[in-house]
Design an enzyme around this catalytic site. Structure first.
Site, PDB file in Angstrom:
ATOM      1  N   MET A  83      -9.626   7.286  -0.283  1.00  0.00           N
ATOM      2  CA  MET A  83     -10.428   7.692   0.885  1.00  0.00           C
ATOM      3  C   MET A  83     -11.051   9.049   0.616  1.00  0.00           C
ATOM      4  O   MET A  83     -10.399   9.934   0.051  1.00  0.00           O
ATOM      5  CB  MET A  83      -9.539   7.797   2.124  1.00  0.00           C
ATOM      6  N   MET A  96     -12.442   3.256  -0.220  1.00  0.00           N
ATOM      7  CA  MET A  96     -13.053   3.564   1.085  1.00  0.00           C
ATOM      8  C   MET A  96     -13.806   4.872   0.906  1.00  0.00           C
ATOM      9  O   MET A  96     -13.406   5.927   1.411  1.00  0.00           O
ATOM     10  CB  MET A  96     -11.958   3.667   2.152  1.00  0.00           C
ATOM     11  N   MET A 133     -10.597  -6.438   6.744  1.00  0.00           N
ATOM     12  CA  MET A 133      -9.790  -5.379   7.363  1.00  0.00           C
ATOM     13  C   MET A 133      -9.278  -5.863   8.719  1.00  0.00           C
ATOM     14  O   MET A 133     -10.054  -6.381   9.539  1.00  0.00           O
ATOM     15  CB  MET A 133     -10.624  -4.113   7.579  1.00  0.00           C
ATOM     16  N   ASP A 138      -5.740  -6.589   5.380  1.00  0.00           N
ATOM     17  CA  ASP A 138      -5.243  -5.219   5.202  1.00  0.00           C
ATOM     18  C   ASP A 138      -5.211  -4.511   6.554  1.00  0.00           C
ATOM     19  O   ASP A 138      -6.255  -4.288   7.167  1.00  0.00           O
ATOM     20  CB  ASP A 138      -6.174  -4.479   4.226  1.00  0.00           C
ATOM     21  N   GLY A 139      -3.981  -4.161   6.962  1.00  0.00           N
ATOM     22  CA  GLY A 139      -3.810  -3.384   8.186  1.00  0.00           C
ATOM     23  C   GLY A 139      -2.882  -4.061   9.172  1.00  0.00           C
ATOM     24  O   GLY A 139      -3.175  -5.170   9.636  1.00  0.00           O
ATOM     25  N   HIS A 190      -1.370  -1.585  -4.032  1.00  0.00           N
ATOM     26  CA  HIS A 190      -2.659  -1.350  -3.367  1.00  0.00           C
ATOM     27  C   HIS A 190      -2.865   0.156  -3.220  1.00  0.00           C
ATOM     28  O   HIS A 190      -2.062   0.844  -2.589  1.00  0.00           O
ATOM     29  CB  HIS A 190      -2.600  -2.040  -2.001  1.00  0.00           C
ATOM     30  N   HIS A 238      -8.559   0.020  -3.524  1.00  0.00           N
ATOM     31  CA  HIS A 238      -9.349  -0.215  -2.303  1.00  0.00           C
ATOM     32  C   HIS A 238     -10.161   1.047  -2.065  1.00  0.00           C
ATOM     33  O   HIS A 238      -9.627   2.057  -1.592  1.00  0.00           O
ATOM     34  CB  HIS A 238      -8.393  -0.521  -1.140  1.00  0.00           C
ATOM     35  N   SER A 254       0.858  -1.192   0.000  1.00  0.00           N
ATOM     36  CA  SER A 254       0.000   0.000   0.000  1.00  0.00           C
ATOM     37  C   SER A 254       0.892   1.239   0.000  1.00  0.00           C
ATOM     38  O   SER A 254       1.815   1.340   0.814  1.00  0.00           O
ATOM     39  CB  SER A 254      -0.865   0.008   1.256  1.00  0.00           C
ATOM     40  N   ASP A 276      -5.139   3.052  -1.818  1.00  0.00           N
ATOM     41  CA  ASP A 276      -6.185   3.360  -0.841  1.00  0.00           C
ATOM     42  C   ASP A 276      -6.869   4.669  -1.213  1.00  0.00           C
ATOM     43  O   ASP A 276      -6.276   5.739  -1.085  1.00  0.00           O
ATOM     44  CB  ASP A 276      -5.575   3.476   0.557  1.00  0.00           C
TER      45      ASP A 276
HETATM   46  C1  DX5 Z   1      -6.040   1.464   5.960  1.00  0.00           C
HETATM   47  C2  DX5 Z   1      -5.624   1.075   4.568  1.00  0.00           C
HETATM   48  C3  DX5 Z   1      -4.454   0.189   4.523  1.00  0.00           C
HETATM   49  C4  DX5 Z   1      -3.202   0.783   5.085  1.00  0.00           C
HETATM   50  C5  DX5 Z   1      -2.251  -0.297   5.462  1.00  0.00           C
HETATM   51  O1  DX5 Z   1      -7.302   2.035   5.930  1.00  0.00           O
HETATM   52  O2  DX5 Z   1      -6.700   0.420   3.902  1.00  0.00           O
HETATM   53  O3  DX5 Z   1      -4.236  -0.283   3.198  1.00  0.00           O
HETATM   54  O4  DX5 Z   1      -2.552   1.611   4.179  1.00  0.00           O
HETATM   55  O5  DX5 Z   1      -1.153   0.273   6.091  1.00  0.00           O
HETATM   56  P1  DX5 Z   1      -0.367  -0.513   7.229  1.00  0.00           P
HETATM   57  O6  DX5 Z   1       0.246  -1.722   6.575  1.00  0.00           O
HETATM   58  O7  DX5 Z   1       0.654   0.481   7.692  1.00  0.00           O
HETATM   59  O8  DX5 Z   1      -1.356  -0.881   8.286  1.00  0.00           O
HETATM   60 ZN    ZN Z   2      -6.239  -0.625   2.017  1.00  0.00          ZN
END
Ligand code: DX5
Ligand code: ZN
Length: 222
Positions: free
Chosen positions: A38, A69, A138, A174-175, A34, A67, A10, A36
């Site tokens: 948001m 969100m 998640m 993820d996370g 990946h 991804h 990510s 993200d």
């Molecule tokens: C959180 C994201 C993740 C995040 C993961 O909302 O969806 O993809 O970037 O980062 P790490 O690996 O640092 O938890």
């Molecule tokens: Zn993510």
């Protein structure tokens, strides 16, 4: 059961002023990147609007695992698939027509993926198993990188692996994935690992991706 391991870094914790270079740094060793997305509505953080995301996707040296969100995701998810993303994840909590949107993503040529937040149960969504190419569980509350891995999500990962059965569906976590936690998620049945801060805070991100993959491959049971 032999599982293929995928590492999908990510870029949330990468340097946003030079994302093309950041993606290139991990491109030889990663399966997908990946992304993200948001909107500051579905999650309390903002990353990219559709225009900026389009530019990142067009310039990416790797296939993109988007991804999303974002609230009201039904239409924009299909636009991400049409842009050429390899995979598009919608959140069950944000989607009005889950089956229709998953099918539209597939019809637009991307892998369809359904994600759920920590407080959402997978049992409510097992009826979509034939409409997905990936489930995303998640392992932090979505919104930020660098949070602690929620080990209490592992029963849900195991249940999801059971729902998948013999189908060629990827199971992504993820996370909070790092060298300290990847084995726990692997044992629970995950095969596709988002890794943000552990990769981009490492001295050499590509070496970290390779180390995670080699470790996961070596520790895979069954
Ligand atoms: C959180 C994201 C993740 C995040 C993961 O909302 O969806 O993809 O970037 O980062 P790490 O690996 O640092 O938890
Ligand atoms: Zn993510």
């Amino acid at each position: 059961m032999s599982r293929e391991i995928r590492i999908t870094p990510s870029i949330l914790n990468a340097d946003f002023t030079r994302l093309d270079d950041e993606i290139r740094r991990i491109s030889k060793v990663s399966d997908l990147v990946h992304l993200d997305v948001m909107d500051d509505i579905f999650v309390p953080n903002f990353t990219f609007d559709f225009d900026s995301a389009s530019k990142i996707i067009a310039a990416s040296a790797l296939p993109v695992d988007a991804h999303l969100m974002v609230a009201d995701v039904d239409e924009i998810a299909v636009s991400y698939a049409e842009l050429g993303c390899a995979s598009v994840t919608i959140h069950a909590e944000a989607t009005k027509d889950i089956r229709g949107t998953l099918r539209n993503i597939r019809n637009a040529g991307a892998r369809s993926s359904l994600g759920i937040k920590p407080r959402t149960e997978i049992s409510e969504y097992e009826g979509f198993v034939d409409d997905v190419d990936m489930f995303l569980i998640m392992t932090v509350e979505p919104g930020f990188g660098g949070q602690s891995f929620m080990e209490d999500m592992m029963p849900k990962v195991r249940r999801t692996r059971g729902i998948i059965g013999d189908r060629p569906i990827w199971l992504q976590v993820d996370g909070g994935i790092s060298m300290n936690t990847i084995e726990i998620a692997l044992d629970a049945g995950a095969d596709t690992f988002v890794v943000g801060s552990a990769v981009f805070n490492a001295p050499d991100p590509a070496v970290m991706v390779r180390t995670l993959r080699d470790f996961a491959t070596a520790h895979m049971k069954g």
